[in-house]
Design an enzyme around this catalytic site. Structure first.
Site, PDB file in Angstrom:
ATOM      1  N   TYR A   1     -12.741 -10.386 -24.601  1.00  0.00           N
ATOM      2  CA  TYR A   1     -13.513 -10.446 -25.949  1.00  0.00           C
ATOM      3  C   TYR A   1     -15.061 -10.159 -25.834  1.00  0.00           C
ATOM      4  CZ  TYR A   1     -14.683 -15.040 -23.680  1.00  0.00           C
ATOM      5  OH  TYR A   1     -15.005 -15.942 -22.588  1.00  0.00           O
TER       6      TYR A   1
ATOM      7  N   ASP B   1      -7.872 -20.927 -26.035  1.00  0.00           N
ATOM      8  CA  ASP B   1      -8.084 -22.145 -25.244  1.00  0.00           C
ATOM      9  C   ASP B   1      -7.722 -21.806 -23.710  1.00  0.00           C
ATOM     10  OD1 ASP B   1      -8.816 -24.783 -24.567  1.00  0.00           O
ATOM     11  OD2 ASP B   1      -7.603 -25.719 -25.809  1.00  0.00           O
TER      12      ASP B   1
ATOM     13  N   LYS C   1     -10.565 -18.504 -30.947  1.00  0.00           N
ATOM     14  CA  LYS C   1     -11.041 -19.015 -29.946  1.00  0.00           C
ATOM     15  C   LYS C   1     -10.082 -19.543 -28.878  1.00  0.00           C
ATOM     16  CE  LYS C   1     -14.819 -22.111 -28.460  1.00  0.00           C
ATOM     17  NZ  LYS C   1     -14.264 -22.888 -27.141  1.00  0.00           N
TER      18      LYS C   1
ATOM     19  N   CYS D   1      31.723 -43.448 -30.797  1.00  0.00           N
ATOM     20  CA  CYS D   1      30.301 -43.721 -31.270  1.00  0.00           C
ATOM     21  C   CYS D   1      29.863 -43.005 -32.626  1.00  0.00           C
ATOM     22  CB  CYS D   1      29.403 -43.427 -30.121  1.00  0.00           C
ATOM     23  SG  CYS D   1      27.808 -43.603 -30.386  1.00  0.00           S
TER      24      CYS D   1
ATOM     25  N   GLU E   1     -12.804 -13.839 -34.272  1.00  0.00           N
ATOM     26  CA  GLU E   1     -11.681 -13.809 -33.240  1.00  0.00           C
ATOM     27  C   GLU E   1     -11.185 -15.128 -33.275  1.00  0.00           C
ATOM     28  OE1 GLU E   1     -13.347 -12.499 -29.754  1.00  0.00           O
ATOM     29  OE2 GLU E   1     -14.233 -10.599 -30.697  1.00  0.00           O
TER      30      GLU E   1
ATOM     31  N   CYS F   1      26.095 -41.890 -23.389  1.00  0.00           N
ATOM     32  CA  CYS F   1      26.642 -42.837 -24.273  1.00  0.00           C
ATOM     33  C   CYS F   1      28.186 -42.536 -23.728  1.00  0.00           C
ATOM     34  CB  CYS F   1      26.515 -43.135 -25.495  1.00  0.00           C
ATOM     35  SG  CYS F   1      27.995 -43.848 -26.415  1.00  0.00           S
TER      36      CYS F   1
ATOM     37  N   CYS G   1      27.015 -47.950 -30.457  1.00  0.00           N
ATOM     38  CA  CYS G   1      28.249 -48.302 -30.409  1.00  0.00           C
ATOM     39  C   CYS G   1      28.660 -49.451 -29.334  1.00  0.00           C
ATOM     40  CB  CYS G   1      29.341 -47.127 -30.210  1.00  0.00           C
ATOM     41  SG  CYS G   1      29.209 -46.536 -28.695  1.00  0.00           S
TER      42      CYS G   1
ATOM     43  N   CYS H   1      25.170 -48.506 -25.141  1.00  0.00           N
ATOM     44  CA  CYS H   1      24.697 -47.576 -26.249  1.00  0.00           C
ATOM     45  C   CYS H   1      24.248 -48.484 -27.451  1.00  0.00           C
ATOM     46  CB  CYS H   1      26.151 -46.925 -26.696  1.00  0.00           C
ATOM     47  SG  CYS H   1      25.556 -45.876 -28.220  1.00  0.00           S
TER      48      CYS H   1
ATOM     49  N   LYS I   1     -14.822 -24.995 -35.153  1.00  0.00           N
ATOM     50  CA  LYS I   1     -13.629 -25.745 -34.409  1.00  0.00           C
ATOM     51  C   LYS I   1     -12.773 -26.429 -35.328  1.00  0.00           C
ATOM     52  CE  LYS I   1     -14.846 -25.904 -29.875  1.00  0.00           C
ATOM     53  NZ  LYS I   1     -14.933 -27.299 -29.202  1.00  0.00           N
TER      54      LYS I   1
HETATM   55  S1  IVH Z   1     -17.371 -15.110 -26.932  1.00  0.00           S
HETATM   56  C1  IVH Z   1     -22.065 -15.449 -25.722  1.00  0.00           C
HETATM   57  N1  IVH Z   1     -15.190 -14.967 -27.603  1.00  0.00           N
HETATM   58  O1  IVH Z   1     -15.324 -20.069 -25.667  1.00  0.00           O
HETATM   59  C2  IVH Z   1     -20.625 -15.775 -26.510  1.00  0.00           C
HETATM   60  N2  IVH Z   1     -15.601 -16.751 -26.351  1.00  0.00           N
HETATM   61  O2  IVH Z   1     -17.880 -21.876 -25.786  1.00  0.00           O
HETATM   62  C3  IVH Z   1     -19.731 -15.881 -25.258  1.00  0.00           C
HETATM   63  N3  IVH Z   1     -13.858 -18.234 -25.872  1.00  0.00           N
HETATM   64  O3  IVH Z   1     -16.301 -20.313 -22.243  1.00  0.00           O
HETATM   65  C4  IVH Z   1     -18.364 -16.463 -25.733  1.00  0.00           C
HETATM   66  N4  IVH Z   1     -12.281 -17.316 -27.120  1.00  0.00           N
HETATM   67  O4  IVH Z   1     -14.075 -19.128 -22.777  1.00  0.00           O
HETATM   68  C5  IVH Z   1     -16.112 -15.709 -27.081  1.00  0.00           C
HETATM   69  N5  IVH Z   1     -12.988 -14.732 -28.643  1.00  0.00           N
HETATM   70  C6  IVH Z   1     -13.682 -15.370 -27.856  1.00  0.00           C
HETATM   71  C7  IVH Z   1     -13.378 -16.582 -27.328  1.00  0.00           C
HETATM   72  C8  IVH Z   1     -14.281 -17.025 -26.420  1.00  0.00           C
HETATM   73  C9  IVH Z   1     -12.676 -18.282 -26.197  1.00  0.00           C
HETATM   74  C10 IVH Z   1     -14.437 -19.357 -25.015  1.00  0.00           C
HETATM   75  C11 IVH Z   1     -14.841 -18.763 -23.704  1.00  0.00           C
HETATM   76  C12 IVH Z   1     -16.313 -19.456 -23.636  1.00  0.00           C
HETATM   77  C13 IVH Z   1     -16.363 -20.403 -24.585  1.00  0.00           C
HETATM   78  C14 IVH Z   1     -17.718 -20.663 -25.217  1.00  0.00           C
END
Ligand code: IVH
Length: 686
Positions: free
Chosen positions: A240, A129, A127, A447, A125, A441, A426, A423, A329
Site C-alpha cells: 500500500y 487488519d 484498511k 427425536c 483503499e 442424541c 426427546c 436429549c 474507522k
Molecule cells: S498507509 C503513512 N494504507 O494502518 C501512512 N496503512 O495506522 C502509512 N494499514 O500500521 C499507512 N491498510 O498497518 C496504509 N491501505 C493501507 C493500510 C494501512 C492497513 C495499516 C498499517 C498501519 C496502520 C496505520
C-alpha cells in the site's frame, strides 16, 4: 549458461510464474500436483548442485533453520500511524483541514464549491487488519523485511516474509525494463478469513491452541523464529505504499506508484479507487462498508490518502501521523457482552451443539444475541461459565464466536456448563462416539428435533425444493404429529394444512401443488435429500452419475462406493450403513410409493463416451456459458478441471484464451474451438 543452469532457470521461472498467478492474480495456471512435481524436481537438482542455488529460487521460501533472535533494524523512513475519523462529521473536518493547510502553503487546489475537476484528489483503499511490514529491494532483489515495531525500529523477519508467496523475491520486469536500484515497499501481512477459520478448525480437532482472530493469527505466524512454521501459515501480503524509490523511477501520484508496484509483481488492493473531494470520499467509505462482510479478509476501515505525492511531501507530518492521510474507522468486529445461558440444539444427525445466549449487543452493525460454542471441548478450552463476561467476534458471514472470557469480571459462584445426559428434546440418551468431539442424541427419527431437521433438509432448495414449505411450517407439522417422515409430506390433506397457524385454504392448496411438482426430481437431488451423513450436494451428484440407478446404489459394496469421486472410507461407510438399515429402506419405499420419480439413466458411468477424460475450458464462448459447457461435458462422463497439465485430454479454447492455451500448446494437449465443441456435443445427443 550451461544446460543445467538453463534447466534450473526454466524451472524457477515456471514456478514463480505460477505463484504469481495463484497468489497475486488469483488465477491459477497449474494444478497443485504439477506445481509440487516441478518444485521437487528443482529441489533435487539444487540439492545436487548447491552452488547453483539463487536467493530468489522458490525453494528458498520454505523456511530455514530457526533463528535465536530477530535482529533489531531501524527504519530509514519512519513507519507512521494514521489519524482516525469515525463519521461524516469527522471526515468533513479532515477534508476542511487539509484544504486549509494546503491554502496556507499557497496551494489553491480547491475550486469553488461543487466545481468538479478542481477538487482535491484522494486515493482510497481498504484498511487491512493485519500487520504492517516494510520490504527492501536492491537491484530488484528482496534483501530485507522488517516489522513496524515502534515505527522507528522494527524486527528483521526477512526469512519469515520470504515464505509468503505473494511477496516477490525478485521484482518482475516486463519486457526486460530496468528495475529501480532501491525500492522500499510497505504493506500489510494478513490472513484471509476462510484460511483462519480452517486453521482454527484444524487446531480444535487436534486439541491445539486456537487464535482469537485473523490478525492475532497473522501476528503469531510472523513472530516464529522458525520460518518453516511461518511457511505453513496461509499469510498474504498486499502493498500500500512506496516508502523509498530511486530518483529516476519517481512518479507523481500514489495511484501511479501502486500501478508500478503491481507491474513489479505485488498484489495491490482490488478496491483501490481515486475519488474527488468530500463527497467522493464519503461514497467510497459507504460503498466499502457495505461490502465489508463479503470481503475475504478483515478490514477495520478505509485509508484515505491525498493522491498527489508532491502535495503529500509538502504537507508532511504532525507528531507521528501524516497530515495527508487519515483512516475512516468502521465499527469494531469484537464486542463485550454477557453469557446469559447455553442452549443445547439438536441437529439433523443428532449432534448436540451448545449455543450461547448472550445479552444482545451491536457488533459491526448487526445485533448479536447468539454465538456458537462448537462443542464441549471448546467450552473447556475457553473455560467459560454461566454469567461470564465474554468477548465476542462477528466477521463476515461466519457465525459469531466467543473469543475469550474476561476473567476479571467473573461473578462469584459461577456454575460450569455441562452436557445434558439426555436429549433436551426427546429425552433419549446422549452419547459421545469414540474419537469424536461431538455428543449425539441417540433418538434418531424418534427425536422431533432430528425429524424437523431431516424434513427441512429434504425440502431445501438443493434437495426437493418445495416452495412454501418453510421452517416454521415444518415445526408445526412435526409438533402436531402430522408429519413423521418426509414421505408423510405427500400424504397431507388440505383440511389438515388449512387449520395450521398462518395457513388458509389458498396457501394449503399452493403447498399441495408445490409438493406435487416436487415429485419430479433427479436422482442426484433424491440422494442428497436423504441426508446421509457427509453426503453433500457434490457427493450426491457423483453417486448418481456413477451408479445411474437407485437400485445399484442401494446394493453397492464399500469397495464400489470407494470407486466414486470424492468418496473416502468414512463417507463410504456412512452410505453403506444407511442403505443397510431396514428403517431407511422402508422410508425409501414409502417415498417412491408417493410417486417420486426421476428420468432413468440407463448408461453407467463406465460406458459414457468421455469417461476417463479430463477437459479444461478457457476463454469466452458465444453460445453457452462455461457452467453449461461443463455440465454437458460432465454428462458425457468427462471430468472438467480448472488448469492444464500433461494429463489434460482436451482443451476447449474460446475467444481471448490466454495462458491456458499457451500451456496446452507447449504440452501438446489437443485444442478445439467452440464450434468443434458444439459439434461434438451435438453428435452425442439423441
Ligand atoms: S498507509 C503513512 N494504507 O494502518 C501512512 N496503512 O495506522 C502509512 N494499514 O500500521 C499507512 N491498510 O498497518 C496504509 N491501505 C493501507 C493500510 C494501512 C492497513 C495499516 C498499517 C498501519 C496502520 C496505520
Amino acid at each position: 549458461m550451461t544446460q543445467l543452469q538453463t534447466q534450473l532457470a526454466d524451472l524457477r521461472q515456471q514456478l514463480n510464474e505460477h505463484s504469481y498467478r495463484y497468489y497475486v492474480l488469483d488465477d491459477p495456471s497449474l494444478p497443485d500436483a504439477e506445481y509440487d512435481r516441478l518444485f521437487r524436481q528443482l529441489q533435487e537438482l539444487e540439492a545436487k548442485h548447491p552452488e547453483l542455488v539463487t536467493s530468489d529460487s522458490p525453494t528458498q521460501r520454505v523456511g530455514s533453520t530457526p533463528l535465536s533472535d530477530f535482529p533489531s533494524i531501524s527504519h530509514q523512513v519512519p513507519m507512521l500511524s494514521l489519524g482516525n475519523v469515525f463519521d461524516a462529521e469527522g471526515l468533513q473536518a479532515f477534508v476542511k483541514r487539509v484544504e486549509r493547510e494546503l491554502a496556507d502553503l499557497g496551494r489553491a487546489v480547491i475550486g469553488e464549491e461543487g466545481k468538479e475537476g478542481e477538487q482535491l484528489e484522494f486515493c482510497c483503499e481498504p484498511k487491512l487488519d493485519g500487520l504492517a511490514v516494510s520490504l527492501l529491494y536492491q537491484n530488484g532483489q528482496l534483501i530485507q523485511g522488517v516489522t513496524r515495531g515502534d515505527g522507528q525500529t522494527g524486527e528483521g523477519i526477512t526469512e519469515n516474509l520470504k515464505t509468503l508467496r505473494s511477496i516477490p523475491l525478485s521484482l518482475r520486469s516486463a519486457d526486460n525494463q530496468p528495475l529501480p536500484e532501491l525500492l522500499e515497499v510497505r504493506g500489510e501481512v494478513y490472513m484471509p478469513r476462510s484460511a483462519f477459520e480452517a486453521m482454527n478448525e484444524q487446531a480444535r480437532l487436534a486439541d491445539e491452541k486456537t487464535f482469537a482472530n485473523p490478525r492475532n493469527a497473522a501476528a503469531g505466524s510472523l513472530r516464529q523464529l522458525d520460518s518453516r512454521i511461518t511457511a505453513t501459515r496461509p499469510l498474504e501480503f498486499t502493498a500500500y505504499q512506496v516508502a523509498q524509490i530511486s530518483q529516476d523511477f519517481a512518479v507523481k501520484t500514489h495511484e501511479k506508484a501502486m500501478q508500478a508496484l503491481k507491474n513489479w509483481g505485488f498484489k495491490i488492493s482490488p478496491d483501490l479507487k481515486v475519488v474527488k473531494g468530500y463527497t467522493g470520499l464519503q461514497s467510497f467509505c459507504d460503498e466499502l462498508a457495505a461490502k465489508r462482510d463479503q470481503l475475504p479478509y478483515d478490514i477495520d476501515g478505509a485509508v484515505l490518502k491525498i493522491n498527489d505525492l508532491r502535495l503529500q511531501a509538502e504537507l508532511g507530518f504532525r507528531a507521528r501521523e501524516p497530515r495527508w492521510a487519515t483512516s475512516f474507522k468502521y465499527p469494531a468486529q469484537e464486542e463485550i457482552t454477557r453469557l446469559l445461558d447455553v442452549e443445547f440444539q439438536v441437529g439433523r444427525t443428532g449432534v448436540v451443539t451448545p449455543v450461547a445466549r448472550l445479552a444482545p449487543v451491536q457488533v459491526a452493525g448487526v445485533t448479536v444475541a447468539n454465538a456458537t460454542l462448537h462443542n464441549m471441548d471448546e467450552i473447556a478450552r475457553l473455560e467459560v461459565r454461566f454469567g461470564d463476561t465474554v468477548i465476542i467476534r462477528r466477521a463476515g458471514d461466519v457465525i459469531p464466536q466467543i473469543v475469550r472470557v474476561v476473567l476479571e469480571q467473573r461473578p462469584t459462584n459461577t456454575q460450569s456448563i455441562i452436557m445434558p445426559t439426555s436429549c433436551p428434546i426427546c429425552d433419549s440418551h446422549v452419547e459421545r462416539a469414540e474419537g469424536e468431539a461431538a455428543y449425539r442424541c441417540t433418538g434418531g427419527l424418534y427425536c422431533p428435533a432430528q425429524r424437523k431437521e431431516a424434513i427441512k433438509h429434504f425440502a431445501s432448495r438443493k434437495a426437493f425444493d418445495i416452495e412454501g414449505l418453510g421452517v416454521k411450517l415444518i415445526d408445526q407439522l412435526v409438533d402436531n404429529e402430522l408429519v413423521k417422515s418426509p414421505a408423510d409430506l405427500y400424504k397431507l390433506k388440505v383440511e389438515q394444512l388449512a387449520n395450521l397457524e398462518r395457513m388458509a385454504e389458498k396457501s394449503a392448496n399452493n403447498l399441495l401443488e408445490a409438493l406435487e411438482v416436487s415429485k419430479k426430481t433427479t436422482l442426484a437431488r433424491f440422494i442428497y435429500a436423504l441426508g446421509i451423513r457427509e453426503v453433500g450436494e457434490a457427493t450426491a451428484a457423483n453417486l448418481a452419475r456413477y451408479f445411474g440407478q437407485l437400485e445399484t446404489l442401494k446394493q453397492a459394496s464399500i469397495e464400489q462406493l470407494l470407486e466414486v469421486d470424492d468418496v473416502g472410507p468414512i463417507v463410504a461407510q456412512h452410505i453403506y450403513a444407511f442403505f443397510n438399515e431396514p428403517h431407511n429402506l422402508t422410508t425409501l419405499d414409502d417415498l417412491l410409493a408417493q410417486g417420486i420419480h426421476w428420468p432413468e439413466t440407463q448408461v453407467r458411468r463406465e460406458d459414457l463416451p468421455l469417461t476417463g477424460q479430463t477437459w479444461v475450458l478457457t476463454g469466452s464462448m458465444q453460445s453457452l456459458t462455461r457452467d453449461q459447457a461443463k455440465e454437458k461435458l460432465e454428462a458425457l462422463g468427462a471430468k472438467v478441471a480448472g488448469s492444464v497439465s500433461k494429463k489434460t485430454s482436451q482443451l476447449v479454447a474460446g475467444e481471448a484464451a490466454g495462458s491456458k492455451l499457451t500451456r496446452a500448446e507447449s504440452l501438446g494437449v489437443p485444442v478445439m474451438d467452440e464450434q468443434q465443441l458444439l459439434e461434438l456435443l451435438a453428435s452425442h445427443t439423441n
